[in-house]
Design a protein around this motif. Structure first.
Motif, PDB file in Angstrom:
ATOM      1  N   TYR A 205      71.545  -2.752  29.990  1.00 55.86           N
ATOM      2  CA  TYR A 205      72.127  -1.559  29.366  1.00 55.86           C
ATOM      3  C   TYR A 205      73.656  -1.557  29.384  1.00 55.86           C
ATOM      4  O   TYR A 205      74.301  -0.943  28.528  1.00 55.86           O
ATOM      5  CB  TYR A 205      71.597  -0.283  30.024  1.00 55.86           C
ATOM      6  N   GLN A 239      69.513   5.883  20.105  1.00 54.47           N
ATOM      7  CA  GLN A 239      69.487   7.036  21.003  1.00 54.47           C
ATOM      8  C   GLN A 239      68.907   6.672  22.361  1.00 54.47           C
ATOM      9  O   GLN A 239      69.354   7.178  23.394  1.00 54.47           O
ATOM     10  CB  GLN A 239      68.687   8.181  20.368  1.00 54.47           C
ATOM     11  N   LYS A 242      71.608   4.819  24.291  1.00 53.87           N
ATOM     12  CA  LYS A 242      72.628   5.784  24.722  1.00 53.87           C
ATOM     13  C   LYS A 242      72.107   6.621  25.890  1.00 53.87           C
ATOM     14  O   LYS A 242      72.815   6.826  26.891  1.00 53.87           O
ATOM     15  CB  LYS A 242      73.001   6.684  23.541  1.00 53.87           C
ATOM     16  N   SER A 243      70.868   7.103  25.782  1.00 53.48           N
ATOM     17  CA  SER A 243      70.289   7.924  26.841  1.00 53.48           C
ATOM     18  C   SER A 243      70.172   7.142  28.140  1.00 53.48           C
ATOM     19  O   SER A 243      70.470   7.663  29.225  1.00 53.48           O
ATOM     20  CB  SER A 243      68.921   8.438  26.398  1.00 53.48           C
ATOM     21  N   ARG A 245      71.993   4.625  29.183  1.00 48.19           N
ATOM     22  CA  ARG A 245      73.322   4.464  29.768  1.00 48.19           C
ATOM     23  C   ARG A 245      73.800   5.752  30.442  1.00 48.19           C
ATOM     24  O   ARG A 245      74.353   5.722  31.547  1.00 48.19           O
ATOM     25  CB  ARG A 245      74.313   4.033  28.688  1.00 48.19           C
ATOM     26  N   TYR A 269      80.561   1.844  28.313  1.00 51.98           N
ATOM     27  CA  TYR A 269      81.434   2.627  27.432  1.00 51.98           C
ATOM     28  C   TYR A 269      82.864   2.113  27.527  1.00 51.98           C
ATOM     29  O   TYR A 269      83.388   1.886  28.622  1.00 51.98           O
ATOM     30  CB  TYR A 269      81.411   4.112  27.813  1.00 51.98           C
ATOM     31  N   GLN A 274      84.648   9.447  24.755  1.00 49.76           N
ATOM     32  CA  GLN A 274      83.368   9.369  24.059  1.00 49.76           C
ATOM     33  C   GLN A 274      82.219   9.535  25.041  1.00 49.76           C
ATOM     34  O   GLN A 274      81.230  10.227  24.751  1.00 49.76           O
ATOM     35  CB  GLN A 274      83.239   8.032  23.333  1.00 49.76           C
ATOM     36  N   GLU A 278      79.351  12.500  24.784  1.00 51.52           N
ATOM     37  CA  GLU A 278      77.927  12.196  24.667  1.00 51.52           C
ATOM     38  C   GLU A 278      77.160  12.642  25.902  1.00 51.52           C
ATOM     39  O   GLU A 278      75.993  13.046  25.806  1.00 51.52           O
ATOM     40  CB  GLU A 278      77.752  10.694  24.410  1.00 51.52           C
TER      41      GLU A 278
END
Length: 308
Positions: A205, A239, A242-243, A245, A269, A274, A278
């Motif tokens: 990840y 998604q 992203k979730s 991470r 990141y 950002q 998020e």
């Protein structure tokens, strides 16, 4: 196990109170077994569970994924064949805290068990599933009680613990939803391709992850990969990445005490701003506020030491 006042249930609760004296998660004497405790109710909270079996002995949790609701309490256990981000609601109080045991599933360790079950005539001809809640039957409840008892005795935990965990896995894999779970854990078909992609995401990840490349590794076109991925996870690959991470960053901030900027960098990141945007979009508040309010719920305490 429908009556929390029966002797077996009372003993399970008593053992868990000793094994998990603190809120949040407590490591046990076995690497793949953790105890869970909450002394307070919690509203809808985003979580990320590994492939695992979660057996609640007191209190109740509700899991929400897409339109489905999963109940796990003293009458039902939760099992996941793949790592999934979803949300949970916890029903607990200081007088009756939520007390549960979580067993992490390892496919390499389960492969021999799945093969033996299949060779005995139990065919995994059901459709694979990523998450389900199932009735807690007597044999599984008895094995759980024996595991909790063994965890309070260092030598028992070391010698008997792994075999009891194996028995619990066996009971789950031959239980009401056992065929579907065996089909999922065998990683066959399109479900299996997505499951392997999920495991890759959870391993890498913090590295750059390209959805086109993930689809190629899964042997699917990008549209087919998106469709099958959503069927399993109820979300898109982007998604989900992203979730994953953001959940990992939250645990780093809570359990390791790192700053939001440091956690952002550790999970891949490049922009701290950002990351903060998020993070707030997923969890509903800033990293600082989330860590402050959820520190107890997601903390990880070391295993309680018991005499020989």
């Amino acid at each position: 196990m429908s009556d929390l006042r029966n002797p077996a249930s009372t003993k399970m609760i008593h053992l868990l109170e000793k094994l998990a004296p603190n809120e949040g998660y407590t490591q046990s004497a076995l690497d793949n077994v953790r105890l869970m405790r909450s002394d307070r109710p919690l509203g809808r909270t985003p979580v990320l569970y590994e492939p695992s079996i979660v057996i609640v002995c007191q209190g109740r949790k509700l899991g929400f994924l897409g339109d489905a609701v999963y109940t796990y309490d003293a009458q039902h256990y939760l099992v996941l064949s793949v790592p999934l981000p979803f949300s949970t609601e916890t029903q607990a109080s200081p007088e009756e805290p939520l007390l549960a045991v979580s067993i992490r599933l390892d496919l390499l360790e389960l492969s021999d068990l799945i093969t033996q079950i299949g060779a005995s005539g139990h065919q995994a001809d059901a459709s694979p599933i990523g998450i389900t809640s199932t009735r807690l039957e007597g044999d599984l409840a008895v094995a759980t009680l024996r595991l909790l008892d063994a965890l309070t005795k260092p030598l028992d935990a070391q010698i008997l613990g792994p075999s009891i965990v194996r028995e619990i896995c066996y009971r789950v894999l031959t239980g009401e939803q056992g065929a579907a779970m065996r089909a999922a854990l065998a990683h066959h078909g399109r479900f299996g391709r997505v499951a392997r992609a999920l495991n890759r995401i959870h391993t890498d990840y913090a590295k750059p992850l390209n959805v086109t490349r993930l689809a190629e590794e899964a042997g699917m076109s990008v549209p087919a990969f998106h469709a099958n991925f959503r069927t399993v996870t109820q979300t898109s690959p982007i998604q989900y990445i992203k979730s994953t991470r953001l959940h990992q960053a939250r645990l780093m901030m809570i359990r390791d005490g790192v700053t939001a900027a440091a956690a952002a960098g550790r999970v891949g990141y490049e922009s701290a701003s950002q990351f903060s945007r998020e993070f707030k979009r997923l969890f509903g508040r800033t990293p600082v506020d989330e860590v402050r309010d959820m520190r107890e719920s997601f903390s990880l305490s070391p295993a309680v030491r018991f005499g020989a």
